[in-house]
Design a protein around this motif. Structure first.
Motif, short mmCIF file in Angstrom:
data_model
loop_
_atom_site.label_atom_id
_atom_site.label_comp_id
_atom_site.label_asym_id
_atom_site.label_seq_id
_atom_site.Cartn_x
_atom_site.Cartn_y
_atom_site.Cartn_z
N LEU A 2 -21.85 68.47 87.68
CA LEU A 2 -20.56 68.97 87.18
C LEU A 2 -20.08 68.12 86.01
O LEU A 2 -19.55 68.64 85.03
N GLY A 3 -20.25 66.82 86.13
CA GLY A 3 -19.80 65.94 85.06
C GLY A 3 -20.64 66.08 83.80
O GLY A 3 -20.12 66.14 82.69
N MET A 4 -21.96 66.14 84.00
CA MET A 4 -22.85 66.15 82.85
C MET A 4 -23.04 67.54 82.26
O MET A 4 -23.50 67.69 81.13
N ALA B 274 -24.14 64.51 95.92
CA ALA B 274 -23.90 63.62 94.78
C ALA B 274 -24.53 64.22 93.52
O ALA B 274 -23.94 64.17 92.44
N VAL C 84 -22.23 66.94 92.18
CA VAL C 84 -21.05 66.39 91.52
C VAL C 84 -21.42 65.81 90.15
O VAL C 84 -20.74 66.04 89.14
N LEU C 85 -22.54 65.10 90.12
CA LEU C 85 -23.00 64.53 88.87
C LEU C 85 -23.30 65.63 87.85
O LEU C 85 -22.96 65.52 86.66
#
Lengths: 319, 522
Positions: free
Chosen positions: B421-423, B415, B418-419
């Motif tokens: 990658l977004g930020m 998680a 993935v987070l």
């Protein structure tokens, strides 16, 4: 393909509604606190202690038969729920005061009872057991992490900016923590160690957001000598609006991928994070920034602060 | 900013390549990996038990039991010492956390205190109101604690090894806890049973003068004897009157193996030379009497000594199943725990669920990556593609760092990735929006890009440092899943800072140098 999410050079008067926003936030915050206090959180065994067993049955699980098999008192309070699929069931046994190793043996007894009375092909996918003492320590560790994290971030903002910014950031952080925990209370998602990670990450995201806008405020303070403080703050929020939207969107894209694909084990975490993106963005624009209006923000250089009285410069830390 | 010193370019590319080198082992099959030359990095990301399946146990050593036992031993020593020194006393006993001597003659109090101090048992001695109290000093308690824990870990390790569990990790945690991680173990019941047994073994004699039923119906218990539970010849529970004196203790065993005698499972054992001699003498002197084999205050069997056992080896026969005999042999081989262990936390994940979690995590990561990449490219065009390359470099560096550091990847850790990658694009978004703003102010593309990178820099550093602070605190104070999440988040922030600042900048700079665009389209 051509599209634009960029609102262009906006001039939205966010600060105009600051009183409404602050009152609305205060009322909402009190409501959420009341909800958390009276309804409580669905604490996981990380904090309450107890036994958790995830089983997979050979066909769609017959919850009532399983409840009947486990409900004859030998296991204390039993709660059952489907977990992800029809075949997967999460069983929680509440903590009683039996000794630690006796609790540990319950897992095997649950399996045997269910295999004998409900489904001979039942399989244990996951078994967790947390003793009451460990649960207490995990709570303690979580609280310490919270307090220290908030304190450290506040000190950082205070050093890098002026104290007014630190106060604004911390008020926003408290809002974020309360709202996120409120999300757990409303949805009933289990609040466990992973949730603590979620709350702290939301704080990090929100503060990230706040710092970006504060940086712009600081820059604008030097740039626009003649603006009133609310004008300045509006300018900063508008200047960074495109970035706020873009970063929020990419983060949400990643989180939704996680929410829909990564499975039940992380759904509570991702849900909180998704809510957190909105909560954090809101708190930056409608709490952290407006608070600066009321804190007698000072300019770095001597000069007229539009509309504000410059006589009281004692509180300004010229870092 | 258009100018990038050659060594900087080389350094940035080199770091990315090193990241790729460390990531590579995760993509190559085990066999190919083994056949590669040794100088290549071969470490893969180590997966947490929630991903690979297995059992995590947290054990607690009963330190109060250790200290109580130690207090009892010390009070026996005090008694012996006072008797030797010819000092009278009214009574000696253990009261709470102290050895207490009640003084008969007030004049003796200071002599008694001196004697107790002279024993060097780590006692803090004080005399008051006709009572001399000796408490263990903090140093003595800490010392004893460390010793007990070290010894327990050793025994736990031997027992786990005996069961053939591979790759088990056994670690001390805090003052009185041991973490045992058993990858691949789906049902830890057997291991828990083994670890929960102290396995203190002793060979003693039954008291021939009376029987348990006599004592229980009001008879006198002979001094120096005690009543212990046990199993009788037929397997039913029985009670025995056993002398406290130990003929030979289990510490003297050098080996024990399960075997068969008359088609019954038994455990054969062998003593070391001292134990063998003592056992020989004891059996010689007590032919015809019952030998009690006592394990953890329970009598396993009480055979009659038919002839002296001089060879230093023997057989324990009880009413064992094959499994019980083999477990007992393991316990005796591995030695006794210095104190009882209790399992206070257990987390077990079946291998199916673990594999499922990995698969879902991988799909989620790939999906998140692809979506963010498409979004950035569609939105920022060429500059978006540069940001995407940086994002890819970021992922490679993050995975490489996780492999090289051997940080454990957990489900929340995925998680975290993935987070990240977004930020991660946040820094690039900040830069690009700045550039857009500067273009809007009428600057030329090159000077807008320059101003964009420069203007965004403090913001990027400020905003990332705050998140890094949160991540490091999560690591420091978090337990289990929180820690796993914090590790990837912290590494993710560092790799993000590097790639979004240096890699994007390098790409943008070299493109500007080559193309010298008149306008910059967004």
């Amino acid at each position: 393909m051509k599209f634009s999410l960029n609102p262009g050079r906006t001039n939205i008067d966010f600060l105009r509604y600051r009183v409404v926003a602050l009152v609305f936030t205060a009322v909402l915050t009190i409501g959420i606190i009341a909800l958390v206090v009276f309804r409580g959180l669905n604490f996981g065994i990380d904090f309450t202690g107890g036994v958790l067993v995830e089983v997979e049955t050979s066909g769609p699980a017959d919850l009532s038969a399983m409840r009947a098999a486990l409900g004859d008192g030998a296991f204390g309070d039993v709660s059952l729920q489907n977990f992800g699929s029809e075949n997967a069931v999460l069983i929680r046994l509440s903590q009683d005061d039996t000794a630690g190793d006796a609790q540990g043996r319950l897992v095997e007894e649950v399996r045997r009872t269910l295999a004998e009375r409900v489904d001979p092909q039942i399989q244990i996918q996951r078994a967790e057991f947390v003793g009451p003492k460990v649960g207490g320590e995990l709570i303690e560790g979580a609280v310490i992490a919270f307090v220290v994290a908030i304190a450290a971030m506040m000190v950082y903002v205070w050093f890098r900016f002026e104290w007014q910014f630190g106060v604004g950031a911390v008020l926003a952080l408290f809002h974020d923590v309360i709202m996120t925990i409120g999300m757990y209370a409303i949805t009933g998602y289990e609040f466990n160690l992973t949730s603590v990670a979620a709350v702290l990450t939301i704080i990090g995201y929100s503060l990230n957001d706040t710092v970006v806008i504060f940086d712009r405020v600081r820059e604008n303070l030097r740039k626009y000598r003649d603006m009133t403080v609310p004008e300045l703050l509006n300018r900063a929020v508008n200047d960074t609006l495109a970035r706020t939207i873009m970063t929020g969107l990419t983060t949400l894209i990643a989180l939704f991928a996680l929410f829909f694909v990564a499975g039940e084990a992380l759904s509570g975490f991702t849900f909180a994070m998704i809510a957190g993106v909105f909560i954090g963005t809101y708190s930056t624009i409608f709490i952290a920034v407006p608070v600066l209006v009321y804190l007698n923000l000072q300019r770095r250089q001597r000069g007229r602060v539009g509309g504000e009285d410059d006589a009281d410069a004692a509180g300004a830390a010229d870092a | 900013m258009l100018h990038f010193a050659k060594w900087k370019t080389v350094l940035i590319i080199a770091i990315c390549l090193i990241g790729a080198l460390f990531t590579a082992p995760n993509l190559i099959g085990r066999q190919t990996l083994d056949s590669l030359p040794d100088w290549l990095p071969k470490q893969r990301i180590s997966l947490g038990l929630d991903l690979r399946g297995g059992s995590h146990l947290l054990l607690e050593v009963d330190m109060s039991a250790v200290l109580r036992e130690r207090l009892n031993a010390v009070s026996d020593d005090v008694r012996a010492r006072l008797r030797e020194a010819g000092i009278g006393y009214a009574g000696i006993g253990v009261d709470g956390d102290a050895v207490v001597v009640r003084v008969r003659d007030a004049a003796d109090a200071s002599r008694i205190a001196d004697e107790m101090r002279g024993m060097n048992a780590g006692l803090d001695v004080e005399a008051a109101d006709g009572v001399v109290r000796g408490r263990f000093t903090a140093a003595e308690i800490a010392n004893r604690r460390d010793q007990t824990l070290a010894q327990s870990i050793e025994v736990v390790r031997r027992r786990v090894d005996e069961l053939g569990t591979r790759e088990a990790t056994i670690q001390r945690q805090g003052d009185e806890r041991i973490i045992v991680q058993l990858p691949g173990v789906e049902n830890p019941a057997e291991i828990k049973a083994l670890l929960g047994t102290t396995a203190k073994m002793s060979f003693r004699l039954l008291d021939p003068t009376t029987s348990a039923s006599e004592v229980l119906s009001g008879g006198r218990l002979p001094p120096g004897s005690e009543i212990l539970d046990g199993t009788g010849p037929g397997g039913q529970p029985t009670k025995y009157v056993v002398q406290r004196r130990v003929l030979v203790s289990g510490e003297r065993l050098t080996d024990s193996q399960p075997s068969f005698q008359n088609n019954e499972p038994v455990v054969s054992f062998r003593f070391d030379s001292v134990g063998g001699r003592r056992f020989g003498e004891a059996t010689q002197q007590n032919v015809g009497r019952n030998l009690a084999i006592v394990l953890d205050e329970k009598v396993i069997s009480a055979p009659v000594i038919r002839e002296p056992i001089l060879g230093g080896s023997g057989v324990i026969s009880g009413t064992f199943t094959v499994q019980e005999a083999s477990n007992l042999a393991v316990l005796l081989r591995a030695g006794a725990l210095p104190a009882p262990l209790t399992v206070i936390e257990e987390r077990t994940v079946g291998p199916d669920l673990g594999a499922d979690a990995i698969a879902r995590g991988e799909i989620a990561s790939v999906l998140a990556f692809v979506l963010v990449v498409l979004f950035m490219a569609a939105y920022y065009k060429r500059l978006g593609v540069f940001a995407d390359v940086a994002l890819f470099a970021n992922l490679v560096l993050l995975l490489g760092a996780l492999s090289a550091l051997q940080a454990t990847l957990t489900l929340p850790g995925i998680a975290g990735i993935v987070l990240t990658l977004g930020m991660a694009v946040d820094a690039n978004v900040l830069i690009y929006e700045r550039i857009r703003e500067e273009l809007g102010n009428g600057r030329s593309p090159i000077s807008a890009v320059e101003a964009g990178f420069k203007g965004a820099m403090t913001t990027i550093i400020d905003s990332n440092l705050t998140t890094l602070i949160a991540a490091m605190l999560l690591f420091q104070f978090g337990a289990g899943p929180v820690k796993g999440f914090a590790v990837t988040l912290s590494i993710g922030i560092l790799t993000t800072l590097f790639t979004s600042v240096f890699v994007t900048r390098l790409l943008v700079a070299s493109w500007l140098k080559r193309a010298r665009p008149k306008t910059l389209a967004f």
